[in-house]
Design a protein around this motif. Structure first.
Motif, PDB file in Angstrom:
ATOM      1  N   UNK A 144     -47.301  92.845 -50.621  1.00  0.00           N
ATOM      2  CA  UNK A 144     -48.033  92.758 -51.888  1.00  0.00           C
ATOM      3  C   UNK A 144     -48.304  94.206 -52.299  1.00  0.00           C
ATOM      4  N   UNK A 145     -47.747  94.633 -53.427  1.00  0.00           N
ATOM      5  CA  UNK A 145     -47.733  96.060 -53.769  1.00  0.00           C
ATOM      6  C   UNK A 145     -49.132  96.617 -54.007  1.00  0.00           C
ATOM      7  N   UNK A 146     -49.979  95.850 -54.712  1.00  0.00           N
ATOM      8  CA  UNK A 146     -51.373  96.227 -54.974  1.00  0.00           C
ATOM      9  C   UNK A 146     -52.205  94.950 -54.945  1.00  0.00           C
TER      10      UNK A 146
ATOM     11  N   UNK B  25     -46.686  91.740 -45.434  1.00  0.00           N
ATOM     12  CA  UNK B  25     -47.763  92.709 -45.318  1.00  0.00           C
ATOM     13  C   UNK B  25     -48.318  93.046 -46.683  1.00  0.00           C
ATOM     14  N   UNK B  26     -49.137  94.082 -46.707  1.00  0.00           N
ATOM     15  CA  UNK B  26     -49.796  94.470 -47.951  1.00  0.00           C
ATOM     16  C   UNK B  26     -49.638  95.968 -48.163  1.00  0.00           C
ATOM     17  N   UNK B  27     -50.002  96.398 -49.344  1.00  0.00           N
ATOM     18  CA  UNK B  27     -49.960  97.819 -49.678  1.00  0.00           C
ATOM     19  C   UNK B  27     -51.166  98.117 -50.566  1.00  0.00           C
ATOM     20  N   UNK B  28     -51.763  99.266 -50.364  1.00  0.00           N
ATOM     21  CA  UNK B  28     -52.931  99.670 -51.160  1.00  0.00           C
ATOM     22  C   UNK B  28     -54.109  98.721 -51.004  1.00  0.00           C
TER      23      UNK B  28
ATOM     24  N   UNK C  54     -48.410  94.925 -41.871  1.00  0.00           N
ATOM     25  CA  UNK C  54     -48.610  96.340 -42.205  1.00  0.00           C
ATOM     26  C   UNK C  54     -49.536  96.459 -43.412  1.00  0.00           C
ATOM     27  N   UNK C  55     -50.085  97.652 -43.563  1.00  0.00           N
ATOM     28  CA  UNK C  55     -50.746  98.031 -44.827  1.00  0.00           C
ATOM     29  C   UNK C  55     -50.161  99.397 -45.195  1.00  0.00           C
ATOM     30  N   UNK C  56     -49.440  99.429 -46.295  1.00  0.00           N
ATOM     31  CA  UNK C  56     -48.811 100.687 -46.725  1.00  0.00           C
ATOM     32  C   UNK C  56     -49.728 101.381 -47.728  1.00  0.00           C
TER      33      UNK C  56
END
Ligand code: A2P
Length: 316
Positions: A106-108, A157-160, A180-182
């Motif tokens: 999930x980008x944001x 995973x997720x991001x931001x 993950x969390x990017x």
């Protein structure tokens, strides 16, 4: 040079150094990806629907001749697609010319109006971003879990995502803990507390903009440059190795063959050479007055990160 791998919380292995593709122009990314895989030993490519270059990344992968099964491929769900995860994933798979992803993020933690005035960055009449503030991120995540269960992706995973959003809005509802969390991680934004928190939850931290992105101020940093001199490496090597040494998956962007090659080799060499004392010194650089976030889209929403004032486009 092949990158060592680390294990995600579902047993899937991920190479610790990957090639970033944000801001890589479509015509440049084909050769960058081809070169990274064929000549520089990369086996991990990080992309996103929103980078507008997935088709070219796919072309680079095909031209490299490296079998798909040997490559760890990540892409990301864009903010206007939270209400239709599987359809968005299918579009990404078609763009990349593959039938599965190794990791989908999930980008944001933000759902932008899918019926707004722009497919990627819809805005309200006052110019602020058209965020659907009532949307529950758990509803996005349930769809991510569904595409994982279907076998279309090997990990999710997720991001931001900040600690607060993970704790309050996601983990209490998740059947699958994000792998993950990017996030933005580098010498001037090391997010030491967040990294520690993620590790305590079995979530692997991934670093984007590890060199400080375009026109980086980090490449002139005195502490990193001194260590580079000491070990006969470049400052970029130290910046990347600093993260790798901390078991942070490091996504380094370049479209230049020399830098693509030196980044993976230098990151791994520096990670081996840096001592505990070196890492402690580097960990202290941001707190000594250099703390700097470089990527702060004006969402107009408090994402719960330290050092991130909420700016609303058109208002402040
Ligand atoms: P280029 O693609 O022309 O190499 P980040 O990984 O933090 O996103 O940083 C990427 C930026 O740093 C890009 O502008 C990239 O440009 C540049 N870059 C990548 N590798 C190096 C390096 N080894 N030394 C200096 N600049 C680099």
């Amino acid at each position: 040079m092949a990158s060592p791998k680390i294990k995600l919380n579902n047993g899937v292995e991920i190479p610790i150094v990957g090639l970033g593709t944000w801001q890589s122009k479509p015509e440049e990314v084909i050769t960058a990806v081809e070169y990274a895989l064929k000549e520089a030993g990369y086996r991990h490519i990080d992309c996103a629907w929103a980078y507008d270059n997935e088709k070219e990344v796919g072309e680079g992968i095909r031209r490299s001749g490296v079998p798909r099964s040997e490559i760890f491929l990540t892409s990301k769900l864009w903010c206007t697609h939270h209400n239709r995860v599987e359809a968005a994933l299918d579009e990404t798979l078609a763009n990349l010319g593959t039938d599965y992803l190794d990791l989908y993020l999930v980008h944001w933690p933000i759902h932008l109006n899918p019926n707004g005035n722009h497919p990627k960055f819809p805005t309200r009449p006052d110019g602020s971003r058209d965020v659907l503030t009532d949307w529950k991120i758990r509803d996005t995540w349930a769809q991510m879990e569904a595409v994982l269960a279907k076998g279309k992706v090997r990990a999710i995973g997720v991001s931001n995502f900040s600690e607060r959003i993970l704790e309050q809005d996601l983990l209490p509802y998740a059947k699958v803990v994000p792998a993950v969390d990017q996030v933005e991680l580098h010498l001037y934004n090391p997010q030491l507390k967040l990294v520690e928190y993620l590790k305590s939850k079995g979530i692997v931290p991934q670093a984007y903009s590890p060199l400080g992105s375009t026109n980086s101020p980090l490449l002139q940093d005195e502490t990193a440059s001194a260590l580079a001199q000491k070990y006969g490496l470049s400052t970029a090597d130290i910046l990347l190795g600093y993260l790798v040494a901390k078991d942070i998956v490091t996504l380094t962007k370049s479209v230049n063959p020399k830098r693509i090659k030196s980044n993976i080799e230098g990151a791994l060499a520096a990670a081996k050479k840096l001592t505990k004392e070196d890492i402690e010194k580097l960990d202290g650089v941001a707190a000594s007055g250099k703390q700097m976030r470089l990527i702060q889209p004006p969402w107009g929403v408090d994402l719960g990160f330290d050092n991130w004032p909420v700016r609303v486009q058109g208002r402040n």
